[in-house]
Enzyme design. Structure first.
Site, short mmCIF file in Angstrom:
data_model
loop_
_atom_site.label_atom_id
_atom_site.label_comp_id
_atom_site.label_asym_id
_atom_site.label_seq_id
_atom_site.Cartn_x
_atom_site.Cartn_y
_atom_site.Cartn_z
N ASP A 75 1.88 2.79 1.58
CA ASP A 75 3.22 3.34 1.48
C ASP A 75 3.49 3.53 -0.02
OD1 ASP A 75 5.84 4.12 2.25
OD2 ASP A 75 6.55 2.11 1.76
N ASP A 77 7.15 4.31 -1.91
CA ASP A 77 8.38 3.68 -2.39
C ASP A 77 8.39 2.21 -1.99
OD1 ASP A 77 9.03 6.36 -2.88
OD2 ASP A 77 10.09 6.53 -0.96
N ASP A 302 6.01 -1.91 2.73
CA ASP A 302 7.09 -2.88 2.55
C ASP A 302 8.08 -2.89 3.71
OD1 ASP A 302 8.10 -0.31 1.89
OD2 ASP A 302 9.76 -1.24 0.79
#
Lengths: 355, 355
Positions: A75, A77, A302
């Protein structure tokens, strides 16, 4: 979360009652990067349960866990950067993984940029990444449509797309050779009365409505999308993602694409296909396209509801760095069976580097 | 359902790519009446089940069933009128019920008009109805807020309402003495980048966001509503109704308020209180305010998911005229236990008059 005086712009309210809202026509600025938030604020699933301890590995103990992996899915961001700030040692970590011969993929639910747009973003942060390694949800939308017979040589009789979205999806549709109407330039008359709604014409060539992040979203656009979905049998509804809201800093969150999709689903009675993390389509597509072996693939993300969900869905090895939206406290509120396989302070530690 | 060439207005699409959509600023025309559609197109609940026969009573057999009822609750669109057309013998039926000494209430999920606005609508169709007999969802929104301590003498510390809605709700809030910002005149700067969203100021006096039918709904309004709900602890989200879509004639449907509420719920993480039929609040309110005895109260409505739902929820006697959205075929696809107590061709027959 209180954030009562954030800046100089003020709302002109109350005193203007009776006048119609007029949105100013100034051009939107450059697409931006946001950090995604857990769906519906992801409350702990078992409030009464005691905390289940989570072991946070460090740069000495984490790398061993990735030894057998041939592919790493990242991922962006909250993992590689936050807003415009690169995560410490993230570029070095990617270099180390490449040195080890691992294949890297970068998968993001953000639809505001195309693959090409992301190459620039990566580059500006000192990350050397090829377009083919990037799987943005804007790209996914085009890839999904291609898989459904849209585009050159495709089998779709109604091959045009009606887009409620932004430049990222526009560019990917153009790149895939899929004709579209709408996007940033969609002009819809005000849908202010029955006559206006009755007079609206359906474009019979539209075979899919695509909804991405759309700062021009309006009731009029909702009318336009829903009449195509209701009146053209078999017209698909494609969501670039279903993220509810995104952190933009200062404790503030902005509406994601999820709410816009819900509005179109509700008005049209058609369920959307989510082509991003959180949906059912993406992982089989990645496995097919990149020849992934799930048992030798790790995902580093996250968010529990998209990144870790994608990994668990497909039997991948799951890694959660604590640089994004998921806190240790929130993890500990989950049963141990739902924990990621590895939790680290940052992506750097997965490569044996200090956080 | 195909409806490909409905009028003269055309969409200016494709050729305008790259320019931003600008919604014209002309004033909205008079609020309008629509006929509500079943939620999510209310597919039969058991597709494989055999049809369960439905007895349709006529003007000779239906009136006896209402003999013991002291109060009749009427839905409006699809029961008393369709669009601008009065249902045959509906005014005479209401007169007959009044002659029998029954109390009449008129309950509608449409939020575009206030009670006063509905009095005019009833009158224009030859129906003599008092404002106090009308329970529109715009009125319900104000009544719900009053019950929650908003308005003069109320206990609410943050007593202001942020309204995404139309003149009906504006008028009812004014009538109840509840201050509001927004409504038709809500001016929100374009929420086109992070700076714009970060600069938006929250009004700390807002205690509730009300979402009704709002033809000015936009991404910018969604941002504005969601930051109030996220950043003001305890801020309520109130939906005038959750109807998905409404019939507007010619086989066309328009988006209802439900999709707009879903967008706000998704972006804010806050669940809405639905004050209309389909929600939990309305029936206890009606019973309390009008002293209704559920066992002696009948509801007459054309929608299963709102009207008949409200009746079954509260132990009322349920009557469905076939002048609205629910067809006999659709009823027969439901198990007999879900059928309304009485099905008639029209409301007139309930009063012993021909349809």
């Amino acid at each position: 979360m209180s954030n009562l005086a954030l800046g100089a712009r003020r709302m002109a309210l109350g005193a203007t009652r009776g006048r119609q809202a007029v949105l100013t026509g100034r051009r939107f600025q450059a697409p931006f990067t946001v950090q995604a938030a857990a769906a519906v604020d992801a409350a702990p699933s078992t409030l009464a349960a005691p905390a289940t301890p989570v072991t946070v590995l460090d740069e000495h103990t984490a790398p061993e866990r990735l030894r057998g992996m041939s592919t790493l899915i990242f991922d962006c961001d909250g993992v590689l950067w936050r807003g415009s700030d690169i995560i410490h040692n993230a570029p070095e970590a990617l270099q180390e993984f490449r040195r080890q011969g691992k294949r890297l993929l970068f998968v993001t639910n953000n639809s505001s940029k195309s693959r090409a747009g992301y190459v620039s973003k990566f580059s500006s942060l000192g990350l050397d990444v090829a377009a083919e390694e990037i799987v943005s949800s804007s790209y996914c939308a085009a890839a999904y449509l291609t898989s459904q017979g849209f585009g050159p040589g495709g089998s779709r009789a109604r091959g045009k797309v009606l887009l409620l979205g932004w430049s990222g999806v526009e560019q990917e549709l153009e790149h895939a050779g899929i004709p579209y109407v709408g996007g940033r330039g969609l002009q819809v008359p005000a849908m202010d009365d029955l006559d206006a709604m009755k007079a609206l014409e359906v474009d019979p060539d539209v075979g899919a409505v695509v909804v991405g992040w759309d700062p021009n979203f309006s009731y009029s656009r909702l009318v336009y999308a829903s009449i195509h979905l209701r009146e053209l049998p078999g017209c698909l509804l494609v969501a670039t993602n279903m993220d509810c809201a995104d952190h933009i800093g200062g404790g503030r969150m902005m509406p994601g694409t999820g709410g816009l999709v819900k509005a179109v689903e509700t008005a049209s009675g058609v369920s959307a296909v989510n082509v991003a993390k959180g949906g059912e389509w993406l992982l089989p597509y990645l496995c097919r396209t990149y020849g992934l072996e799930p048992a030798r693939t790790a995902i580093v993300g996250d968010r529990m509801d998209t990144d870790i969900h994608l990994g668990r869905q497909g039997g991948l090895f799951t890694c959660l760095p604590l640089t994004g939206v998921t806190t240790l406290k929130r993890l500990e509120a989950l049963p141990a069976s739902e924990h990621p396989d590895v939790v680290v302070r940052s992506v750097a530690q997965l490569a044996g580097l200090p956080a």
